[in-house]
Design a protein around this motif. Structure first.
Motif, PDB file in Angstrom:
ATOM      1  N   THR B   7       0.695  -1.269  -0.003  1.00  0.00           N
ATOM      2  CA  THR B   7       0.008   0.070  -0.209  1.00  0.00           C
ATOM      3  C   THR B   7       0.931   1.381  -0.126  1.00  0.00           C
ATOM      4  N   PRO B   8       0.520   2.279  -0.688  1.00  0.00           N
ATOM      5  CA  PRO B   8      -0.810   2.309  -1.512  1.00  0.00           C
ATOM      6  C   PRO B   8      -0.324   1.782  -2.799  1.00  0.00           C
ATOM      7  N   ARG B   9      -1.295   1.448  -3.626  1.00  0.00           N
ATOM      8  CA  ARG B   9      -1.260   1.190  -4.982  1.00  0.00           C
ATOM      9  C   ARG B   9      -0.498   2.112  -5.889  1.00  0.00           C
ATOM     10  N   ASP B  10      -1.171   3.222  -5.731  1.00  0.00           N
ATOM     11  CA  ASP B  10      -0.738   4.306  -6.683  1.00  0.00           C
ATOM     12  C   ASP B  10      -0.860   5.682  -5.652  1.00  0.00           C
ATOM     13  N   LYS B  11       0.529   6.408  -5.760  1.00  0.00           N
ATOM     14  CA  LYS B  11       0.735   7.747  -5.160  1.00  0.00           C
ATOM     15  C   LYS B  11       1.135   8.663  -6.248  1.00  0.00           C
ATOM     16  N   VAL B  12       0.514   9.691  -6.216  1.00  0.00           N
ATOM     17  CA  VAL B  12       0.952  11.080  -6.748  1.00  0.00           C
ATOM     18  C   VAL B  12       1.169  11.913  -5.959  1.00  0.00           C
ATOM     19  N   THR B  13       2.361  12.523  -5.806  1.00  0.00           N
ATOM     20  CA  THR B  13       2.790  13.584  -4.856  1.00  0.00           C
ATOM     21  C   THR B  13       3.576  14.738  -5.490  1.00  0.00           C
ATOM     22  N   GLU B  14       3.907  15.685  -5.112  1.00  0.00           N
ATOM     23  CA  GLU B  14       4.459  16.840  -5.509  1.00  0.00           C
ATOM     24  C   GLU B  14       6.015  16.523  -4.754  1.00  0.00           C
ATOM     25  N   MET B  15       7.021  17.376  -5.945  1.00  0.00           N
ATOM     26  CA  MET B  15       8.300  17.358  -5.312  1.00  0.00           C
ATOM     27  C   MET B  15       8.711  17.975  -3.919  1.00  0.00           C
ATOM     28  N   GLY B  16       9.404  17.246  -3.103  1.00  0.00           N
ATOM     29  CA  GLY B  16       9.855  17.631  -1.790  1.00  0.00           C
ATOM     30  C   GLY B  16       8.990  17.064  -0.816  1.00  0.00           C
ATOM     31  N   GLN B  17       7.730  16.241  -1.187  1.00  0.00           N
ATOM     32  CA  GLN B  17       6.935  15.881  -0.164  1.00  0.00           C
ATOM     33  C   GLN B  17       7.667  14.374   0.372  1.00  0.00           C
ATOM     34  N   LEU B  77       9.054   1.835   3.193  1.00  0.00           N
ATOM     35  CA  LEU B  77      10.392   2.318   2.255  1.00  0.00           C
ATOM     36  C   LEU B  77       9.974   3.889   2.186  1.00  0.00           C
ATOM     37  N   LYS B  78      10.606   4.540   2.592  1.00  0.00           N
ATOM     38  CA  LYS B  78      10.423   6.145   2.774  1.00  0.00           C
ATOM     39  C   LYS B  78      11.324   6.968   1.777  1.00  0.00           C
ATOM     40  N   ILE B  79      10.923   7.874   1.215  1.00  0.00           N
ATOM     41  CA  ILE B  79      11.605   8.745   0.313  1.00  0.00           C
ATOM     42  C   ILE B  79      11.188  10.330   0.919  1.00  0.00           C
ATOM     43  N   GLN B  80      12.323  11.028   1.543  1.00  0.00           N
ATOM     44  CA  GLN B  80      12.291  12.258   1.844  1.00  0.00           C
ATOM     45  C   GLN B  80      13.361  12.902   1.603  1.00  0.00           C
ATOM     46  N   PRO B  81      13.535  14.193   0.909  1.00  0.00           N
ATOM     47  CA  PRO B  81      12.292  14.672  -0.028  1.00  0.00           C
ATOM     48  C   PRO B  81      12.274  13.718  -1.110  1.00  0.00           C
ATOM     49  N   SER B  82      10.853  13.616  -1.733  1.00  0.00           N
ATOM     50  CA  SER B  82      10.720  12.988  -3.042  1.00  0.00           C
ATOM     51  C   SER B  82      11.257  13.927  -4.268  1.00  0.00           C
ATOM     52  N   GLU B  83      11.730  13.314  -5.398  1.00  0.00           N
ATOM     53  CA  GLU B  83      12.014  14.128  -6.490  1.00  0.00           C
ATOM     54  C   GLU B  83      11.614  13.201  -7.701  1.00  0.00           C
ATOM     55  N   PRO B  84      11.325  13.959  -8.746  1.00  0.00           N
ATOM     56  CA  PRO B  84      10.622  13.672 -10.050  1.00  0.00           C
ATOM     57  C   PRO B  84      11.539  12.306 -10.647  1.00  0.00           C
TER      58      PRO B  84
END
Lengths: 112, 116
Positions: B7-17, B77-84
């Motif tokens: 989970t989740p199956r799909d995730k859309v987020t903005e850069m930096g989140q 699995l964490k990504i911080q901050p996320s990038e494109p």
């Protein structure tokens, strides 16, 4: 783990046997040949594995040459649902983490 | 029918989140793997655990990625901050090591991450 070489893509007619080749000329004595496949939008799925004898299960057959430098995965009666990317992986059976290293695989297209 | 769930199956987020992906391995399995799949790079191993201990995370960008197993039934699995460039499908897999048999990996359905 030894490197593998597979054709990028293959076509097969529905109902016919699909024969997917894999070269692994640098395979060592303790390394097994594993096959996984990945159907579109799904995670990879284990198919079969072998050391030096031919193997068969409900999904496929695996033919390994006597010198073990190549192998062929056979889907005896391919269906449209067998359209997928097929990965041939060589690794030691008991490596510490049971890791898998995926290459590019063969994209099999089964056509009506 | 035991399965790996993600989970989740799909995730859309903005850069930096911050993004957190979760995986529930098959009950009784003692190895957990995280893979990332992109069109360009194919399937890449990011990290794996055995008996909840990280064995190798050399495939993971250390500055922004972290992987943990808080307990035997959950891997994160964490990504911080996320990038494109983190946009990919992330797969979790589990297996049973050390039993003497072949330890095939069972893959989950993946989390499709899009970073805008």
């Amino acid at each position: 783990d030894a490197k593998t070489t597979q054709p990028t893509s293959m076509d097969c007619a529905e109902g016919r046997a699909a024969n997917l080749p894999c070269n692994h000329s640098t395979i060592s004595g303790n390394e097994y040949v594993y096959w996984y496949r990945q159907i579109h939008s799904q995670g990879p799925q284990y198919i079969i594995h072998g050391l030096k004898n031919n193997e068969t299960n409900e999904m496929a057959s695996l033919i390994i040459t006597e010198d073990r430098k190549s192998s062929t995965l056979i889907l005896p009666h391919a269906t449209l649902r067998d359209t997928a990317v097929y990965y041939c992986i060589v690794r030691a059976r008991y490596n510490a983490g049971n890791m898998l290293t995926f290459g590019g695989g063969t994209r099999l297209m089964v056509k009506p | 029918d035991a399965r790996v769930t993600q989970t989740p199956r799909d995730k859309v987020t903005e850069m930096g989140q911050e993004v957190t992906m979760r995986c529930q391995p098959i009950l009784g399995h003692n190895t957990v793997f995280w893979y990332r799949q992109t069109m360009m790079q194919g399937l890449e191993l990011l990290a794996y655990f055995r008996n909840r201990a990280p064995l190798d995370d050399s495939g993971m960008p250390k500055d922004r990625f972290s992987a943990e197993m808080p307990d035997a039934t959950l891997a994160t699995l964490k990504i911080q901050p996320s990038e494109p460039r983190d946009s990919a499908v992330y797969f979790c897999a589990s297996g049973l090591a050390g039993t003497g048999g072949y330890n095939e990996q069972f893959f989950g359905p993946g989390t499709r991450l899009t970073v805008l």
